[in-house]
Design a protein around this motif. Structure first.
Motif, mmCIF file in Angstrom:
data_model
loop_
_atom_site.group_PDB
_atom_site.id
_atom_site.type_symbol
_atom_site.label_atom_id
_atom_site.label_comp_id
_atom_site.label_asym_id
_atom_site.label_seq_id
_atom_site.Cartn_x
_atom_site.Cartn_y
_atom_site.Cartn_z
ATOM 1 N N ASP A 1 0.989 3.398 -2.350
ATOM 2 C CA ASP A 1 0.141 4.607 -3.115
ATOM 3 C C ASP A 1 1.013 4.903 -4.402
ATOM 4 O O ASP A 1 0.489 5.862 -4.786
ATOM 5 C CB ASP A 1 0.095 5.672 -2.044
ATOM 6 C CG ASP A 1 -0.832 5.162 -0.777
ATOM 7 O OD1 ASP A 1 -1.721 4.445 -0.990
ATOM 8 O OD2 ASP A 1 -0.304 5.711 0.282
ATOM 9 N N ASN B 1 0.779 -1.406 -0.026
ATOM 10 C CA ASN B 1 -0.077 0.077 -0.238
ATOM 11 C C ASN B 1 0.814 1.241 -0.020
ATOM 12 O O ASN B 1 0.475 2.274 0.745
ATOM 13 C CB ASN B 1 -0.821 0.020 1.223
ATOM 14 C CG ASN B 1 -2.027 -1.077 1.095
ATOM 15 O OD1 ASN B 1 -2.571 -1.225 0.005
ATOM 16 N ND2 ASN B 1 -2.416 -1.734 2.018
ATOM 17 N N TYR C 1 -4.624 -2.569 -2.665
ATOM 18 C CA TYR C 1 -4.940 -1.974 -4.040
ATOM 19 C C TYR C 1 -5.368 -3.077 -4.852
ATOM 20 O O TYR C 1 -4.921 -4.328 -4.934
ATOM 21 C CB TYR C 1 -3.699 -1.224 -4.679
ATOM 22 C CG TYR C 1 -3.840 0.127 -4.080
ATOM 23 C CD1 TYR C 1 -4.476 1.297 -4.619
ATOM 24 C CD2 TYR C 1 -2.761 0.847 -3.042
ATOM 25 C CE1 TYR C 1 -4.270 2.641 -4.149
ATOM 26 C CE2 TYR C 1 -2.926 1.811 -2.653
ATOM 27 C CZ TYR C 1 -3.613 2.832 -3.061
ATOM 28 O OH TYR C 1 -3.469 4.042 -2.525
ATOM 29 N N ILE D 1 -6.678 1.448 -11.090
ATOM 30 C CA ILE D 1 -6.337 1.153 -9.862
ATOM 31 C C ILE D 1 -7.094 1.718 -8.890
ATOM 32 O O ILE D 1 -6.971 3.106 -8.950
ATOM 33 C CB ILE D 1 -4.774 1.192 -9.895
ATOM 34 C CG1 ILE D 1 -3.983 0.304 -11.008
ATOM 35 C CG2 ILE D 1 -4.253 0.906 -8.387
ATOM 36 C CD1 ILE D 1 -2.532 0.538 -10.801
ATOM 37 N N SER D 2 -7.531 0.991 -7.838
ATOM 38 C CA SER D 2 -8.063 1.816 -6.528
ATOM 39 C C SER D 2 -7.657 0.806 -5.367
ATOM 40 O O SER D 2 -7.298 -0.156 -5.211
ATOM 41 C CB SER D 2 -9.534 1.688 -6.723
ATOM 42 O OG SER D 2 -10.086 0.449 -7.107
ATOM 43 N N MET D 3 -8.218 1.475 -4.473
ATOM 44 C CA MET D 3 -7.825 0.778 -2.911
ATOM 45 C C MET D 3 -8.895 -0.157 -2.880
ATOM 46 O O MET D 3 -10.132 0.051 -2.961
ATOM 47 C CB MET D 3 -7.776 1.811 -1.748
ATOM 48 C CG MET D 3 -7.647 1.237 -0.288
ATOM 49 S SD MET D 3 -6.410 0.259 -0.383
ATOM 50 C CE MET D 3 -4.934 1.324 0.022
ATOM 51 N N GLU E 1 -1.322 3.961 -8.195
ATOM 52 C CA GLU E 1 -2.730 4.500 -8.393
ATOM 53 C C GLU E 1 -2.619 5.624 -9.112
ATOM 54 O O GLU E 1 -3.167 5.735 -10.270
ATOM 55 C CB GLU E 1 -3.543 4.652 -7.247
ATOM 56 C CG GLU E 1 -4.950 5.249 -7.383
ATOM 57 C CD GLU E 1 -5.459 5.482 -6.106
ATOM 58 O OE1 GLU E 1 -6.836 5.570 -6.255
ATOM 59 O OE2 GLU E 1 -5.145 5.719 -5.104
#
Length: 86
Positions: free
Chosen positions: A13, A11, A31, A24-26, A16
């Motif tokens: 970041d 994660n 992710y 791509i998203s959480m 994304e």
């Protein structure tokens, strides 16, 4: 073939914002990549950008979503058309 993020994701970041298709998203814990939007950056770049920036190399091809380069280009064109029509 769409890409996927494995549970080795930390994660961080960085993937994304690199995705030109907003694929791509959480997810619930890490992710995730929407296979309906992932073109492996075909149409945008020569290499998948998420793979380029991932520090833990947790983004392999998703064997459940097999697609040829031609199919990825068709998906790219469909996504661009949908985005322009919105």
């Amino acid at each position: 073939m769409a890409l996927m993020i494995t549970d080795e994701c930390i994660n961080c970041d960085v993937c994304e914002p690199e995705c030109p298709n907003d694929a791509i998203s959480m997810g619930a814990e890490i992710y995730v990549i929407d296979p309906g939007k992932c073109t492996e950056c075909v149409g945008h770049f020569d290499e998948p950008q998420c793979i380029q920036v991932c520090p833990v190399e947790c983004i392999p091809k998703n064997p459940e979503h097999l697609e040829s380069p031609e199919q990825l280009m068709q998906k790219y064109h469909a996504l661009v058309t949908a985005k322009n029509d919105a």
